[in-house]
Enzyme design. Sequence first.
Site, PDB file in Angstrom:
ATOM      1  N   SER A  20       0.863  -1.177   0.000  1.00  0.00           N
ATOM      2  CA  SER A  20       0.000   0.000   0.000  1.00  0.00           C
ATOM      3  C   SER A  20       0.900   1.227   0.000  1.00  0.00           C
ATOM      4  CB  SER A  20      -0.865   0.028   1.263  1.00  0.00           C
ATOM      5  OG  SER A  20      -1.453   1.306   1.425  1.00  0.00           O
ATOM      6  N   TYR A  50      -1.702  -0.786  10.365  1.00  0.00           N
ATOM      7  CA  TYR A  50      -1.780  -1.186   8.954  1.00  0.00           C
ATOM      8  C   TYR A  50      -0.587  -0.629   8.174  1.00  0.00           C
ATOM      9  CZ  TYR A  50      -3.619  -1.252   4.133  1.00  0.00           C
ATOM     10  OH  TYR A  50      -3.769  -1.435   2.780  1.00  0.00           O
TER      11      TYR A  50
HETATM   12  N1  LIG Z   1      -8.715  -0.953  -1.569  1.00  0.00           N
HETATM   13  C1  LIG Z   1      -7.726  -0.068  -1.424  1.00  0.00           C
HETATM   14  O1  LIG Z   1      -7.942   1.154  -1.545  1.00  0.00           O
HETATM   15  C2  LIG Z   1      -6.312  -0.525  -1.171  1.00  0.00           C
HETATM   16  C3  LIG Z   1      -5.317   0.455  -1.191  1.00  0.00           C
HETATM   17  C4  LIG Z   1      -3.984   0.075  -0.987  1.00  0.00           C
HETATM   18  C5  LIG Z   1      -3.690  -1.254  -0.757  1.00  0.00           C
HETATM   19  N2  LIG Z   1      -4.674  -2.189  -0.727  1.00  0.00           N
HETATM   20  C6  LIG Z   1      -4.262  -3.565  -0.476  1.00  0.00           C
HETATM   21  O2  LIG Z   1      -4.770  -4.401  -1.487  1.00  0.00           O
HETATM   22  C7  LIG Z   1      -5.053  -5.685  -0.955  1.00  0.00           C
HETATM   23  C8  LIG Z   1      -6.496  -6.047  -1.206  1.00  0.00           C
HETATM   24  O3  LIG Z   1      -7.299  -5.023  -0.664  1.00  0.00           O
HETATM   25  P1  LIG Z   1      -8.872  -4.950  -0.928  1.00  0.00           P
HETATM   26  O4  LIG Z   1      -9.280  -3.555  -0.636  1.00  0.00           O
HETATM   27  O5  LIG Z   1      -9.208  -5.576  -2.227  1.00  0.00           O
HETATM   28  O6  LIG Z   1      -9.332  -5.868   0.294  1.00  0.00           O
HETATM   29  P2  LIG Z   1     -10.721  -6.554   0.649  1.00  0.00           P
HETATM   30  O7  LIG Z   1     -10.968  -6.157   2.068  1.00  0.00           O
HETATM   31  O8  LIG Z   1     -11.757  -6.295  -0.381  1.00  0.00           O
HETATM   32  O9  LIG Z   1     -10.347  -8.116   0.572  1.00  0.00           O
HETATM   33  C9  LIG Z   1      -9.459  -8.679   1.469  1.00  0.00           C
HETATM   34  C10 LIG Z   1      -9.320 -10.140   1.142  1.00  0.00           C
HETATM   35  O10 LIG Z   1      -8.404 -10.703   2.098  1.00  0.00           O
HETATM   36  C11 LIG Z   1      -9.021 -11.776   2.768  1.00  0.00           C
HETATM   37  N3  LIG Z   1      -8.542 -11.814   4.145  1.00  0.00           N
HETATM   38  C12 LIG Z   1      -8.534 -10.807   5.045  1.00  0.00           C
HETATM   39  N4  LIG Z   1      -8.035 -11.248   6.222  1.00  0.00           N
HETATM   40  C13 LIG Z   1      -7.712 -12.551   6.048  1.00  0.00           C
HETATM   41  C14 LIG Z   1      -7.162 -13.554   6.890  1.00  0.00           C
HETATM   42  N5  LIG Z   1      -6.856 -13.318   8.167  1.00  0.00           N
HETATM   43  N6  LIG Z   1      -6.982 -14.790   6.386  1.00  0.00           N
HETATM   44  C15 LIG Z   1      -7.304 -15.055   5.112  1.00  0.00           C
HETATM   45  N7  LIG Z   1      -7.811 -14.153   4.257  1.00  0.00           N
HETATM   46  C16 LIG Z   1      -8.032 -12.904   4.733  1.00  0.00           C
HETATM   47  C17 LIG Z   1     -10.517 -11.516   2.673  1.00  0.00           C
HETATM   48  O11 LIG Z   1     -11.249 -12.723   2.810  1.00  0.00           O
HETATM   49  C18 LIG Z   1     -10.613 -10.928   1.265  1.00  0.00           C
HETATM   50  O12 LIG Z   1     -10.630 -11.971   0.322  1.00  0.00           O
HETATM   51  C19 LIG Z   1      -4.701  -5.619   0.540  1.00  0.00           C
HETATM   52  O13 LIG Z   1      -3.378  -6.082   0.717  1.00  0.00           O
HETATM   53  C20 LIG Z   1      -4.776  -4.132   0.834  1.00  0.00           C
HETATM   54  O14 LIG Z   1      -3.958  -3.785   1.933  1.00  0.00           O
HETATM   55  C21 LIG Z   1      -5.993  -1.856  -0.923  1.00  0.00           C
END
Ligand SMILES: NC(=O)c1ccc[n+]([C@@H]2O[C@H](COP(=O)([O-])OP(=O)(O)OC[C@H]3O[C@@H](n4cnc5c(N)ncnc54)[C@H](O)[C@@H]3O)[C@@H](O)[C@H]2O)c1
Length: 267
Positions: free
Chosen positions: A138, A151
């Site tokens: 991120s 985080y």
């Molecule tokens: N959405 C954003 O704006 C954003 C920005 C920067 C980085 N990210 C990163 O991108 C990645 C995906 O983010 P997203 O927004 O699509 O997330 P999301 O919350 O939509 O999905 C998270 C996924 O991780 C799984 N998960 C969470 N905790 C878990 C655990 N303990 N064990 C197994 N599975 C687990 C959930 O089941 C889900 O499939 C993450 O690493 C997040 O930090 C997202």
Amino acid sequence: MRLKDKVIIVTGSTTGIGKAIAQRCVAEGARVVLHGLEQDLGEQVVNALGKANVTLHIEDLVVEGAAQRLVDVAITAFGKLDAIVNNAALVASSDIHSTDLPFFRKVLEVNTIAPFALIKAALPHLSKTRGSVLNIGSVNAYSGEPNLLPYSISKGALMTMTRNLGDTLHRESGVRVNQINPGWVLTEKEIQRKREHGLPDDWYKQIPNVFAPAGRILFPEEIAASAVYWLSDESGPVSGQVLDLEQHPFIGRNPPKDSNTIPRKKS
Ligand SMILES: NC(=O)c1ccc[n+]([C@@H]2O[C@H](COP(=O)([O-])OP(=O)(O)OC[C@H]3O[C@@H](n4cnc5c(N)ncnc54)[C@H](O)[C@@H]3O)[C@@H](O)[C@H]2O)c1
């Protein structure tokens, strides 16, 4: 077919960015181990992508032995492993005052230690295929929002892991390790998360220009498009790299101090 015949584990692919990466991997000819916490959502992705191309494993990554079981699922289903995408994460808000030690440990367990465990468990198989690791970090890794303290720290540590192992594993085993740092991405859960943080219901339609010069934030598919490059042979020997994917520079940015950022006081 840029990933033809590759076998790829994508953690956290029942929703959001992980789901988009899994979809794009299958479209590019890969077979994918889908993974996450939500059985129902995972089954929907299986139905959309077809049972011949994907297999689903639902398990919390912090449970002892989860990483090895995930790797075993890939080998049993598809016979080899070419890449892992460490995408699953616990995205939860807290600052120094609201963070207690058990919560801090939980965030590090999911976001930093679980990716390490999966790399370790996958390494014997990735060494055979001279495969690769893609960590999803991120832009918060560089400092982060005040209310995303654990985080942001977990993503900073992940970035160091990428650079460290991207050097070591590439030399020792021919395994490349790279990272994408997404900026602000419009996922199903992100819409919900920001509502819970007090933003209006339609927050994603009214984001100030300083955050969203394009008038919108990124889509998961735009992160997935980049993931294909890092997972495919097109990135050649490139390893230990971190790519920020945001619609403005992150390092050294000095945003404008105008009425976009500091609204005029109503007199
Ligand atoms: N959405 C954003 O704006 C954003 C920005 C920067 C980085 N990210 C990163 O991108 C990645 C995906 O983010 P997203 O927004 O699509 O997330 P999301 O919350 O939509 O999905 C998270 C996924 O991780 C799984 N998960 C969470 N905790 C878990 C655990 N303990 N064990 C197994 N599975 C687990 C959930 O089941 C889900 O499939 C993450 O690493 C997040 O930090 C997202």
